[in-house]
Scaffold this active site. Structure first.
Site, PDB file in Angstrom:
ATOM      1  N   LYS A  75       0.848  -1.189   0.000  1.00 35.07           N
ATOM      2  CA  LYS A  75       0.000   0.000   0.000  1.00 35.07           C
ATOM      3  C   LYS A  75       0.887   1.244   0.000  1.00 35.07           C
ATOM      4  CE  LYS A  75      -3.890   1.669   2.928  1.00 35.07           C
ATOM      5  NZ  LYS A  75      -4.716   1.296   4.111  1.00 35.07           N
ATOM      6  N   SER A 150      -9.675   1.127   3.314  1.00 28.63           N
ATOM      7  CA  SER A 150      -8.868   1.963   2.455  1.00 28.63           C
ATOM      8  C   SER A 150      -7.803   1.200   1.650  1.00 28.63           C
ATOM      9  CB  SER A 150      -8.161   3.011   3.312  1.00 28.63           C
ATOM     10  OG  SER A 150      -7.226   2.412   4.184  1.00 28.63           O
ATOM     11  N   SER A 174      -9.601  -1.378   7.404  1.00 28.31           N
ATOM     12  CA  SER A 174      -9.080  -1.112   6.060  1.00 28.31           C
ATOM     13  C   SER A 174      -8.341  -2.263   5.408  1.00 28.31           C
ATOM     14  CB  SER A 174      -8.170   0.120   6.089  1.00 28.31           C
ATOM     15  OG  SER A 174      -8.939   1.289   6.199  1.00 28.31           O
TER      16      SER A 174
END
Lengths: 485, 126
Positions: A75, A150, A174
């Site tokens: 990420k 997310s 997330s």
């Protein structure tokens, strides 16, 4: 179909059936072919192929680990030296990290090949993947739907079989919510288990790095590597993490799984069947189910949306247009520099949370909101402590619905906040929690969630692994039509 | 319970708190709605330049969000002590040994404006 799990790739490498360079070239080609997913913000073919060549050399030298030569991605909230590290924000659009996050450094040291950085909701604030300054990520199972957030790119890149595993972060769900929306296994470890060094901060008492992959086996492999004490992180918990085989070896027959029925009553009807089947499957594995309630856990959403924005408003004060990140043109004075740099650099949801956090911390409202939210957090923590005196682990839904359509909730922040209602309690209590695929509804994956006492990641990984030995939901893949436009 | 700042307390505040009090969020009436002026004050505290359209939008959405957050006030938390961190044990402290920073140039490479190792900002003193 070529192998797309970490375990299968590792076995193929060990058997000499493929090379790290071949796997990396394949991953890069798949990433290019699936550009429309917008899973990657940055691909780094040159560095990746150099790392792959080094991995092949290391394997020949006999010093390979299970991850040596495996293409992975992280990420874009983890710093990786020399690479763009944006947190999906215009604020950091041109910023390159000067060092590696500890989790990234550990992957590199094990010989993993990092092919790029993955899209996310800006500064990890979102539950759909639509809050990225660089455009939304699409769900490989249905490109008209969100992959969750997310860690949107972290989920989409695995679900599209580009890489077998990714790192994500989980502040309120997330990792687990996108894992559920994309048919994956995703682990949020105990708070403090994975170093936050080099992980761009959102809410420091809640943020936790973790891993997404198809199977619990692969997640265990990644977690065993990135977990463990790090002196660079002042909130890093003491101790090391066991190896993957040990993490997966806890006997599950005879365990008692707590089932808070009120959580199951709150999910969409389409999820009821798969979740009920999952309970029966656990029973078939010799697990006892015990109905219970978790007082205060149903009130986690308002507590979280005070505490997380409050911490965010503090953490994001570092983006001042001075030390790094965006700076406005021709500032009249220092205050103008701060205000316009931040106003231009941050996206709408980030600004909303900064404003909310500033409000909650303001003189006159601190006790009513921030302090009260901390008291509710204590009650939620205690509620889990009590529950774990009666049961070994808990089983909950991960999400209230399956993946929703792009744009469906974009203008309704409260609807998006409520998406996290089943995942937030684990963050507030700092517990390890894992989402695993437990079925499908109208072609879309359904996730179930396992929680355990602090530092008992092995228990929920073992439960998930046993479940996956008896089911094939984790072996399902998006159709070719879904995977390739 | 919302606490109202009184003058005596105000007089003993540290500068940062006094600054917050100056903006006097607590002078508002009960914020059933966060009106545009309230959002402007929050934006000032947050160092955020917002357009009029943004202010109108945040007035609406933060008012809605507050209705959710206000649920907290009705929860029977009793005398539960506030919990700031979920760590179950204090984390170990590392040895207090200074380490030289060796990558100063790399750390400053991402800054918008530097000169000879210093960060440049608009002139502060007249």
């Amino acid at each position: 179909m070529s192998p797309d799990t970490l375990k299968a790739m590792s076995a193929a490498l060990a058997a000499g059936e493929t090379t790290a360079v071949a796997l990396t070239e394949q991953a890069l080609a798949k990433a290019e072919a699936a550009r429309d997913l917008n899973a990657f913000l940055h691909l780094n073919p040159e560095n990746a192929l150099a790392a792959a060549r080094a991995a092949d050399t290391r394997r020949k030298a006999g010093t390979a680990t299970a991850l040596t030569g495996i293409p992975l991605a992280v990420k874009d909230i983890f710093c990786s030296e020399g690479d763009p590290t944006t947190a999906a924000s215009k604020m950091l659009a041109n910023w390159r990290a000067p060092y590696d996050a500890t989790a990234v450094a550990r992957l590199k040291a094990a010989g993993a090949v990092l092919i790029g950085k993955l899209n996310l909701d800006e500064f990890a604030m979102g539950a759909s993947g639509e809050n990225s300054a660089f455009g939304p990520t699409l769900n490989p199972w249905d490109r008209t739907r969100v992959p969750g957030g997310s860690s949107s790119g972290s989920a989409a890149a695995v679900a599209a079989s580009i890489v077998p595993g990714t790192l994500g972060t989980d502040t309120g769900g997330s990792i687990r919510q996108p894992a559920a929306f994309c048919g994956l296994t995703g682990l949020k470890p105990t708070y403090g288990r994975v170093s936050r060094w080099g992980m761009i901060a959102f809410a420091s008492s809640l943020d936790q790095g973790g891993a997404l992959a198809w199977t619990a086996e692969d997640v265990a492999e990644l977690f065993s590597l990135i977990g463990g004490h790090d002196p660079k992180d002042s909130t890093s918990a003491q101790g090391t993490v066991a190896d993957a085989a040990t993490l997966l070896a806890e006997p599950v027959a005879g365990l008692t799984l707590g089932v808070p029925e009120s959580f199951f009553e709150a999910v969409d009807g389409a999820l009821q069947g798969p979740l009920a089947d999952a309970k029966r499957q656990f029973q078939a594995l010799g697990v006892r189910l015990k109905a219970l309630e978790l007082p205060f856990a149903g009130d986690a959403v308002p507590a979280y949306y005070v505490l997380a924005p409050a911490e965010a408003s503090t953490n994001l004060s570092r983006y001042d247009g001075v030390r790094f990140g965006h700076r406005c043109e021709n500032p009249a004075d220092l205050n103008d520099l701060y205000r316009r740099s931040r106003g231009e650099g941050f996206g709408p949801e980030v600004k909303r949370r900064i404003l909310t956090g500033t409000y909650a911390l303001s003189v006159g409202y601190y006790d009513a909101y921030y302090r009260q939210a901390q008291r509710v957090r204590r009650c939620i923590f205690d509620s889990f402590t009590t529950a774990f005196q009666a049961v070994d682990a808990l089983f909950l839904p991960t999400t209230p619905t399956t993946a929703f359509r792009l744009g469906e909730k974009r203008d309704d922040p409260i609807a998006l906040y409520e998406e996290d209602r089943f995942t937030i309690p684990a963050n507030l209590a700092g517990l390890p929690a894992l989402s695993l695929p437990v079925g499908f509804s109208q072609g879309l994956p359904v996730g179930g969630q396992l929680l355990a006492p602090h530092f008992r990641e092995g228990r929920i990984l073992s439960l998930a692994h046993a479940f996956q030995q008896a089911t094939d939901y984790h072996q399902q893949r998006p159709s070719e039509q879904g995977a390739t436009p | 319970m919302r606490t109202l700042l009184n003058k005596e307390k105000h007089g003993s505040l540290a500068p940062a708190q006094a600054f917050l009090a100056l903006f006097s969020l607590n002078r508002w009436k009960r914020p059933m709605a966060l009106d545009p002026d309230a959002i402007r004050r929050l934006a000032t505290l947050s160092r955020l330049a917002l357009s009029d359209d943004e202010i109108a939008g945040y007035s609406e959405s933060l008012t809605d969000i507050l209705t959710v957050l206000d649920r907290l006030g009705g929860l029977p938390v009793g005398d539960a002590a506030p919990l700031a961190s979920p760590l179950t044990e204090p984390p170990p402290l590392r040895d207090d040994i200074a380490e030289p920073v060796t990558n100063r140039e790399a750390l400053q490479a991402g800054a918008p404006a530097t000169d000879n190792g210093f960060y440049l900002v608009p002139k502060v003193l007249p």
